[in-house]
Design a protein around this motif. Structure first.
Motif, PDB file in Angstrom:
ATOM      1  N   PRO A 173      -2.708   9.449   2.054  1.00 19.03           N
ATOM      2  CA  PRO A 173      -2.736   8.107   1.483  1.00 19.03           C
ATOM      3  C   PRO A 173      -1.335   7.494   1.477  1.00 19.03           C
ATOM      4  CG  PRO A 173      -3.864   9.670   0.069  1.00 19.03           C
ATOM      5  CD  PRO A 173      -3.181  10.462   1.133  1.00 19.03           C
ATOM      6  N   THR A 174      -1.284   6.182   1.596  1.00 17.13           N
ATOM      7  CA  THR A 174      -0.016   5.464   1.613  1.00 17.13           C
ATOM      8  C   THR A 174       0.256   4.852   0.242  1.00 17.13           C
ATOM      9  OG1 THR A 174      -0.390   4.909   3.929  1.00 17.13           O
ATOM     10  CG2 THR A 174       1.265   3.608   2.746  1.00 17.13           C
ATOM     11  N   PRO A 175       1.277   5.326  -0.480  1.00 13.84           N
ATOM     12  CA  PRO A 175       1.608   4.710  -1.774  1.00 13.84           C
ATOM     13  C   PRO A 175       2.030   3.252  -1.576  1.00 13.84           C
ATOM     14  CG  PRO A 175       2.805   6.775  -1.462  1.00 13.84           C
ATOM     15  CD  PRO A 175       2.171   6.428  -0.153  1.00 13.84           C
ATOM     16  N   ILE A 176       1.621   2.400  -2.508  1.00 12.72           N
ATOM     17  CA  ILE A 176       1.985   0.986  -2.471  1.00 12.72           C
ATOM     18  C   ILE A 176       2.880   0.704  -3.679  1.00 12.72           C
ATOM     19  CG2 ILE A 176       1.126  -1.385  -2.520  1.00 12.72           C
ATOM     20  CD1 ILE A 176       0.266   0.072  -0.016  1.00 12.72           C
ATOM     21  N   SER A 177       4.103   0.295  -3.423  1.00 12.98           N
ATOM     22  CA  SER A 177       5.037  -0.030  -4.502  1.00 12.98           C
ATOM     23  C   SER A 177       4.996  -1.534  -4.780  1.00 12.98           C
ATOM     24  CB  SER A 177       6.457   0.385  -4.115  1.00 12.98           C
ATOM     25  OG  SER A 177       6.935  -0.446  -3.073  1.00 12.98           O
ATOM     26  N   ARG A 178       5.672  -1.933  -5.847  1.00 12.98           N
ATOM     27  CA  ARG A 178       5.746  -3.370  -6.171  1.00 12.98           C
ATOM     28  C   ARG A 178       6.301  -4.164  -4.994  1.00 12.98           C
ATOM     29  NH1 ARG A 178       5.116  -4.091 -11.660  1.00 12.98           N
ATOM     30  NH2 ARG A 178       6.147  -6.092 -11.866  1.00 12.98           N
ATOM     31  N   ALA A 179       7.323  -3.633  -4.352  1.00  8.04           N
ATOM     32  CA  ALA A 179       7.958  -4.329  -3.239  1.00  8.04           C
ATOM     33  C   ALA A 179       7.044  -4.394  -2.009  1.00  8.04           C
ATOM     34  CB  ALA A 179       9.271  -3.641  -2.870  1.00  8.04           C
ATOM     35  N   GLU A 180       6.058  -3.522  -1.952  1.00  9.18           N
ATOM     36  CA  GLU A 180       5.153  -3.462  -0.796  1.00  9.18           C
ATOM     37  C   GLU A 180       3.770  -4.008  -1.111  1.00  9.18           C
ATOM     38  OE1 GLU A 180       5.473   0.741  -0.576  1.00  9.18           O
ATOM     39  OE2 GLU A 180       6.915   0.674   1.070  1.00  9.18           O
ATOM     40  N   ALA A 181       3.617  -4.691  -2.237  1.00  7.01           N
ATOM     41  CA  ALA A 181       2.301  -5.151  -2.687  1.00  7.01           C
ATOM     42  C   ALA A 181       1.581  -5.985  -1.632  1.00  7.01           C
ATOM     43  CB  ALA A 181       2.433  -5.930  -3.989  1.00  7.01           C
ATOM     44  N   GLU A 182       2.321  -6.701  -0.816  1.00  2.74           N
ATOM     45  CA  GLU A 182       1.690  -7.541   0.206  1.00  2.74           C
ATOM     46  C   GLU A 182       1.007  -6.715   1.293  1.00  2.74           C
ATOM     47  OE1 GLU A 182       5.595  -6.405   1.761  1.00  2.74           O
ATOM     48  OE2 GLU A 182       5.032  -7.288  -0.143  1.00  2.74           O
ATOM     49  N   GLN A 183       1.246  -5.405   1.325  1.00  2.00           N
ATOM     50  CA  GLN A 183       0.595  -4.544   2.312  1.00  2.00           C
ATOM     51  C   GLN A 183      -0.870  -4.265   1.972  1.00  2.00           C
ATOM     52  OE1 GLN A 183       2.769  -0.966   3.165  1.00  2.00           O
ATOM     53  NE2 GLN A 183       4.671  -2.063   3.510  1.00  2.00           N
ATOM     54  N   LEU A 184      -1.259  -4.507   0.737  1.00  2.00           N
ATOM     55  CA  LEU A 184      -2.653  -4.314   0.330  1.00  2.00           C
ATOM     56  C   LEU A 184      -3.336  -5.669   0.320  1.00  2.00           C
ATOM     57  CD1 LEU A 184      -4.697  -2.181  -0.626  1.00  2.00           C
ATOM     58  CD2 LEU A 184      -4.046  -2.751  -2.961  1.00  2.00           C
ATOM     59  N   LYS A 185      -4.414  -5.776   1.076  1.00  2.00           N
ATOM     60  CA  LYS A 185      -5.106  -7.051   1.244  1.00  2.00           C
ATOM     61  C   LYS A 185      -6.606  -6.855   1.035  1.00  2.00           C
ATOM     62  CE  LYS A 185      -1.806  -8.843   4.657  1.00  2.00           C
ATOM     63  NZ  LYS A 185      -0.813  -8.905   3.671  1.00  2.00           N
ATOM     64  N   PRO A 186      -7.330  -7.942   0.710  1.00  2.00           N
ATOM     65  CA  PRO A 186      -8.785  -7.838   0.620  1.00  2.00           C
ATOM     66  C   PRO A 186      -9.352  -7.230   1.910  1.00  2.00           C
ATOM     67  CG  PRO A 186      -8.070  -9.925  -0.281  1.00  2.00           C
ATOM     68  CD  PRO A 186      -6.856  -9.272   0.359  1.00  2.00           C
ATOM     69  N   GLY A 187     -10.285  -6.311   1.725  1.00  2.00           N
ATOM     70  CA  GLY A 187     -10.874  -5.600   2.857  1.00  2.00           C
ATOM     71  C   GLY A 187     -10.292  -4.213   3.047  1.00  2.00           C
ATOM     72  N   ASP A 188      -9.099  -3.965   2.479  1.00  2.00           N
ATOM     73  CA  ASP A 188      -8.495  -2.636   2.538  1.00  2.00           C
ATOM     74  C   ASP A 188      -9.189  -1.718   1.536  1.00  2.00           C
ATOM     75  OD1 ASP A 188      -6.604  -3.376   4.447  1.00  2.00           O
ATOM     76  OD2 ASP A 188      -5.047  -3.795   2.959  1.00  2.00           O
ATOM     77  N   ILE A 189      -8.956  -0.432   1.686  1.00  2.00           N
ATOM     78  CA  ILE A 189      -9.475   0.557   0.747  1.00  2.00           C
ATOM     79  C   ILE A 189      -8.285   1.150   0.010  1.00  2.00           C
ATOM     80  CG2 ILE A 189     -10.764   2.709   0.472  1.00  2.00           C
ATOM     81  CD1 ILE A 189     -12.151   2.025   3.153  1.00  2.00           C
ATOM     82  N   TYR A 190      -8.390   1.207  -1.315  1.00  2.00           N
ATOM     83  CA  TYR A 190      -7.317   1.776  -2.121  1.00  2.00           C
ATOM     84  C   TYR A 190      -7.895   2.767  -3.121  1.00  2.00           C
ATOM     85  CZ  TYR A 190      -8.653  -1.356  -5.956  1.00  2.00           C
ATOM     86  OH  TYR A 190      -9.333  -2.009  -6.940  1.00  2.00           O
ATOM     87  N   GLU A 191      -7.032   3.595  -3.661  1.00  2.00           N
ATOM     88  CA  GLU A 191      -7.414   4.560  -4.686  1.00  2.00           C
ATOM     89  C   GLU A 191      -7.007   3.997  -6.044  1.00  2.00           C
ATOM     90  OE1 GLU A 191      -6.462   9.207  -5.055  1.00  2.00           O
ATOM     91  OE2 GLU A 191      -4.719   7.901  -5.250  1.00  2.00           O
ATOM     92  N   ASP A 192      -7.956   3.922  -6.976  1.00  2.00           N
ATOM     93  CA  ASP A 192      -7.607   3.415  -8.304  1.00  2.00           C
ATOM     94  C   ASP A 192      -7.133   4.556  -9.198  1.00  2.00           C
ATOM     95  OD1 ASP A 192      -9.899   4.726  -9.244  1.00  2.00           O
ATOM     96  OD2 ASP A 192     -10.841   2.910 -10.031  1.00  2.00           O
ATOM     97  N   THR A 193      -6.879   4.259 -10.459  1.00  2.00           N
ATOM     98  CA  THR A 193      -6.306   5.259 -11.359  1.00  2.00           C
ATOM     99  C   THR A 193      -7.281   6.388 -11.687  1.00  2.00           C
ATOM    100  OG1 THR A 193      -6.923   3.899 -13.256  1.00  2.00           O
ATOM    101  CG2 THR A 193      -4.697   3.632 -12.389  1.00  2.00           C
ATOM    102  N   ALA A 194      -8.570   6.212 -11.435  1.00  2.00           N
ATOM    103  CA  ALA A 194      -9.562   7.269 -11.644  1.00  2.00           C
ATOM    104  C   ALA A 194      -9.876   7.993 -10.337  1.00  2.00           C
ATOM    105  CB  ALA A 194     -10.840   6.689 -12.247  1.00  2.00           C
ATOM    106  N   TYR A 195      -9.054   7.765  -9.319  1.00  2.00           N
ATOM    107  CA  TYR A 195      -9.171   8.377  -7.995  1.00  2.00           C
ATOM    108  C   TYR A 195     -10.398   7.909  -7.213  1.00  2.00           C
ATOM    109  CZ  TYR A 195      -5.709  11.349 -10.166  1.00  2.00           C
ATOM    110  OH  TYR A 195      -4.606  11.796 -10.827  1.00  2.00           O
ATOM    111  N   HIS A 196     -11.021   6.809  -7.644  1.00  2.00           N
ATOM    112  CA  HIS A 196     -12.131   6.262  -6.869  1.00  2.00           C
ATOM    113  C   HIS A 196     -11.577   5.517  -5.664  1.00  2.00           C
ATOM    114  CE1 HIS A 196     -15.722   6.057  -9.829  1.00  2.00           C
ATOM    115  NE2 HIS A 196     -14.928   7.059 -10.163  1.00  2.00           N
ATOM    116  N   PRO A 197     -12.112   5.764  -4.475  1.00  2.00           N
ATOM    117  CA  PRO A 197     -11.784   4.877  -3.361  1.00  2.00           C
ATOM    118  C   PRO A 197     -12.489   3.544  -3.624  1.00  2.00           C
ATOM    119  CG  PRO A 197     -13.366   6.548  -2.660  1.00  2.00           C
ATOM    120  CD  PRO A 197     -13.000   6.853  -4.075  1.00  2.00           C
ATOM    121  N   CYS A 198     -11.753   2.461  -3.503  1.00  2.00           N
ATOM    122  CA  CYS A 198     -12.286   1.135  -3.825  1.00  2.00           C
ATOM    123  C   CYS A 198     -12.059   0.171  -2.677  1.00  2.00           C
ATOM    124  CB  CYS A 198     -11.596   0.582  -5.069  1.00  2.00           C
ATOM    125  SG  CYS A 198     -11.842   1.569  -6.548  1.00  2.00           S
ATOM    126  N   LEU A 199     -13.018  -0.703  -2.477  1.00  2.00           N
ATOM    127  CA  LEU A 199     -12.864  -1.790  -1.520  1.00  2.00           C
ATOM    128  C   LEU A 199     -12.104  -2.899  -2.233  1.00  2.00           C
ATOM    129  CD1 LEU A 199     -13.487  -3.147   1.198  1.00  2.00           C
ATOM    130  CD2 LEU A 199     -15.611  -3.979   0.152  1.00  2.00           C
TER     131      LEU A 199
END
Length: 91
Positions: A2-28
């Motif tokens: 997984p690729t960590p997203i920092s505050r400075a890199e927030a623009e790398q996460l966009k609608p349609g991407d999949i991310y891991e939330d704080t409960a480790y759920h993969p989320c759209l």
């Protein structure tokens, strides 16, 4: 991995991407506003699944990683037994 997203890199996460939330759920990802990612869980469909980028450990996942999380849990995180959704996967 997984690729960590920092505050400075927030623009790398966009609608349609999949991310891991704080409960480790993969989320759209549905939206990213004011450093908050909001989405829907690919585990149980729960919504909203929000995470603060830079405060929480938000990580961008590939489709393959999201599928592994759903079926077998995260590879590199310890999830307490009562929160292991994958123990019933495939049953």
């Amino acid at each position: 991995m997984p690729t960590p997203i920092s505050r400075a890199e927030a623009e790398q996460l966009k609608p349609g991407d999949i991310y891991e939330d704080t409960a480790y759920h993969p989320c759209l990802c549905l939206a990213v506003e004011n450093l908050e990612a909001t989405g829907i869980s690919l585990i149980d469909g729960s919504y909203p699944r929000a995470a603060d980028i830079g405060v929480s450990d938000v990580r961008k996942l590939t489709l393959e990683e999201a599928w592994h999380w759903k079926m077998f849990g995260p590879r590199d995180s310890v999830v307490s037994p009562e929160n292991r959704w994958w123990r019933n996967a495939g049953s």
